[in-house]
Design an enzyme around this catalytic site. Structure first.
Site, PDB file in Angstrom:
ATOM      1  N   ASP A   1      -3.552 -38.051  -5.667  1.00 54.29           N
ATOM      2  CA  ASP A   1      -3.880 -36.632  -5.240  1.00 54.29           C
ATOM      3  C   ASP A   1      -4.136 -36.956  -3.953  1.00 54.29           C
ATOM      4  OD1 ASP A   1      -3.050 -33.994  -4.605  1.00 54.29           O
ATOM      5  OD2 ASP A   1      -4.459 -33.505  -4.811  1.00 54.29           O
TER       6      ASP A   1
ATOM      7  N   ASP B   1      -8.025 -33.591  -7.904  1.00 52.33           N
ATOM      8  CA  ASP B   1      -9.605 -33.340  -7.600  1.00 52.33           C
ATOM      9  C   ASP B   1      -9.657 -32.612  -8.558  1.00 52.33           C
ATOM     10  OD1 ASP B   1      -7.855 -30.658  -7.309  1.00 52.33           O
ATOM     11  OD2 ASP B   1      -7.986 -30.969  -4.645  1.00 52.33           O
TER      12      ASP B   1
ATOM     13  N   ASP C   1      -4.847 -29.736 -10.059  1.00 51.23           N
ATOM     14  CA  ASP C   1      -4.194 -31.219 -10.751  1.00 51.23           C
ATOM     15  C   ASP C   1      -4.260 -31.730 -12.590  1.00 51.23           C
ATOM     16  OD1 ASP C   1      -3.354 -31.746  -8.426  1.00 51.23           O
ATOM     17  OD2 ASP C   1      -5.483 -33.288  -7.974  1.00 51.23           O
TER      18      ASP C   1
END
Length: 663
Positions: A363, A556, A560
């Protein structure tokens, strides 16, 4: 998680290998539970020391009686009595354990093998060898248990973050209580040199905290009033008054300890193989030993004593204890060692999968970037750049938007004396305000069109903020999420480890994503993604990865969760104190350093290397000595020595997994 099923279907058999080693040992340990954590109490440790001393005395008495029996030239009955007393002294607990296991239906364990081997030697008239079998076995077991205990104690020391007491303010006085007795909202005092016992927020005082036990980082972290602090950190300087925000059971330190202690719940494929192997292997070798004892004398005229001795030798060396103990211990040692580095791995299965990493998906925000906006560029087309930034910051003086904060942070002027009035926020456009009597407009291209100061399109990486004053275009400022220090280095390290592809997924704009991809040298980038689209991208990557490779997703951990769950291994980055990350991920990196991923993969690969070494070493030595035993070339005592020696060396090798390597 979808990838958990391959590990969890064996969970109900988690301790099935115990019947192979269900010892009633001199340490009070069960080999099947050597990875269980002691609660750290002094009583437990003292009891172990006492039992260990008793075992040393028993071994010494038995050895002396054996030596006397061999050296004296007295009557045969006296020598027999000495050998028998020596055998009972050192081996009575093994015989008792063997009988108990037979009654439980677990006959084919090493207790049974040792009892049969030594009793068989007695029946054949080899009294000294019968005693030597049991004595050597107990000496080997003593050192094995000692090595395993040292391993467990070393891991406990590495994870020595559990606070013992908390000083809580009650009725104007300080009371020292157990952390579990402190309620959320109470105030605790933490003096210099003390561990912070509970998560909370500093309400008074300032200090530097040693977070080494949680993050693996040696650089202290400064805190002052209003800052959050986490249990397990050590207060280095001033007195802190902290308002408790989490009960002890929900605190960071409690969650970390629970994760490490329960890591054995997710067994590796190697561990599952050894468990199944032991269940099949032991009955097979017992059957082969019977054939060795019976077939040559019955059908080929062999001497009964020779072939029974060979069968007993074959039986003793066949014991799979080295594998059953060393493989789980290797994974447990690695998990404990990784935790010291601020890397929490939830189980051996995830460690094994991580070692196969071939695709790394990241990410962007908060993982490869800092997740905080800052001015990266400022271009003035009219006037000084500093004046343009100052006017923009003044116009945004009353906004709490992250972009407004970034402009204020970048301003070098003291705006406290500036007169800002008639502030007007125009949704979807920007802000207009009267600054020191001048009409200032700050916003996007639509805002500039509205003000009559049109600006051309710009291809830059980040959010562009245009500035106009008295209907004259002054220039633009680029607000960007800064790439983390070490992000590019982290991706380069993954390439060196043989990771075939690195991918970045983000919901941010194409231009912002392209800039981060350029800085980090990521192989592939996808922008403007919604959470479900990120899952789709991961699904596509999973279909196209190499057969024996694994896809690792790093996020994180807060927004997610769907992607973390879908990946072969979900890694939460920067998850210190984050409940969502610890729940969703398989591996948790306890600080914001993306370089920890390469370190975690190196630890995983080193662990698998040690496991394979132990499997091949143990099986190789056993096969050689089995063949020698059948050929009458290995006496019974050598078989015992080979068995316990191999197990001891395998355990020492397993303990190397605790010493994580940075290079």
């Amino acid at each position: 998680m979808s990838h958990q099923h391959e590990h969890e279907h064996e969970h109900e058999h988690e301790h099935e290998h115990e019947h192979e080693h269900e010892h009633v040992h001199h340490h009070g340990h069960d080999h099947g539970h050597h990875h269980d954590h002691c609660d750290g109490c002094g009583h437990c440790h003292g009891e172990e020391e006492e039992n260990r001393t008793v075992m040393i005395v028993r071994i010494l008495i038995s050895a002396v009686l054996l030596a006397v029996g061999l050296l004296i030239s007295g009557p045969a009955w006296l020598k027999t009595v000495l050998f028998l007393v020596s055998w009972v002294t050192v081996g009575y607990n093994v015989v008792i354990a063997a009988v108990k296991n037979i009654l439980r239906g677990h006959a084919l364990d090493e207790m049974f093998l040792m009892t049969v081997a030594s009793a068989g030697a007695f029946c054949l008239g080899d009294f000294a060898e019968g005693v030597a079998v049991m004595l050597l076995y107990q000496i080997g077991e003593f050192f094995q248990d000692y090595a395993v205990d040292q391993s467990r104690d070393s891991i406990a020391e590495l994870m020595d973050i559990r606070p013992d007491t908390a000083d809580v303010e009650r009725n104007g006085k300080i009371e020292t209580v157990h952390p579990e007795d402190v309620q959320v909202g109470e105030i605790i005092a933490v003096r210099p040199g003390e561990k912070i016992p509970l998560d909370g927020t500093v309400i008074e005082g300032s200090s530097a905290l040693n977070t080494l036990a949680l993050t693996g980082e040696s650089v202290p972290r400064d805190v002052t009033a209003g800052d959050p602090v986490l249990s397990g950190c050590i207060n280095l300087q001033g007195l802190l008054r902290v308002e408790v925000t989490h009960a002890f059971g929900d605190s960071t330190v409690a969650r970390i300890l629970e994760l490490v202690e329960n890591a054995s719940d997710h067994k590796s494929r190697a561990d599952q193989f050894i468990t199944r192997f032991a269940r099949i292997y032991t009955p097979v070798v017992v059957g082969l030993a019977l054939l060795v004892a019976l077939v040559p004398p019955l059908f080929f005229g062999g001497a009964w004593k020779e072939w029974i001795t060979s069968a007993l030798t074959f039986l003793v060396i066949s014991c799979p204890c080295a594998l059953v103990i060393s493989v789980p211990l290797t994974f447990f040692s690695a998990i404990g060692g990784a935790s010291r580095k601020g890397i929490l791995i939830k189980g051996a299965g995830y460690l094994e999968t991580l070692a196969q990493a071939s695709v790394a998906v990241f990410d962007k925000t908060g993982t490869l970037t800092q997740g905080t906006f800052a001015v990266s560029e400022a271009h003035a087309v009219c006037g000084a750049r500093e004046d343009m930034v100052a006017l923009a910051a003044a116009a945004e003086a009353y906004s709490n938007h992250p972009i407004a904060q970034s402009l204020r942070d970048a301003c070098t002027e003291d705006l406290s004396a500036w007169k800002v009035e008639n502030v007007e926020e125009i949704s979807g456009h920007g802000v207009r305000a009267l600054v020191n009597g001048r009409q200032v407009a700050v916003g996007n291209a639509k805002m500039m069109d509205r003000e009559g100061t049109p600006c051309g399109p710009l291809a830059v990486g980040g959010t562009v903020v245009h500035v106009a004053c008295d209907r004259q275009y002054l220039g633009y400022v680029v607000i960007a999420d800064r790439v983390k220090d070490g992000a590019a280095e982290a991706l380069a390290a993954l390439k060196q480890l043989g990771v075939k592809k690195t991918v970045m997924l983000t919901g941010d704009s194409e231009s912002a994503a392209r800039e981060v991809a350029r800085e980090t040298q990521v192989d592939e980038m996808h922008a403007n993604l919604l959470p479900d689209q990120k899952v789709e991208q991961v699904e596509a990557l999973l279909k196209n990865k190499e057969e024996n490779g694994a896809l690792v997703f790093v996020g994180d951990g807060i927004n997610d969760a769907p992607v973390l769950a879908r990946a072969d291994v979900g890694v939460a980055m920067g998850a210190l104190g984050s409940d969502a990350a610890i729940e969703a991920a398989d591996v948790v990196l306890m600080d914001d350093d993306p370089r920890k991923l390469a370190k975690a993969i190196r630890i995983a690969r080193n662990t698998i290397r040690i496991v394979r070494q132990n499997i091949w070493f143990c099986l190789g030595i056993k096969v050689i000595v089995m063949v020698l035993g059948v050929l009458h070339l290995a006496p019974l005592w050598l078989a015992i020595f080979a068995d316990v020696g191999v197990c001891f060396l395998a355990i020492l090798n397993a303990m190397r997994a605790m010493r994580t390597r940075d290079a």
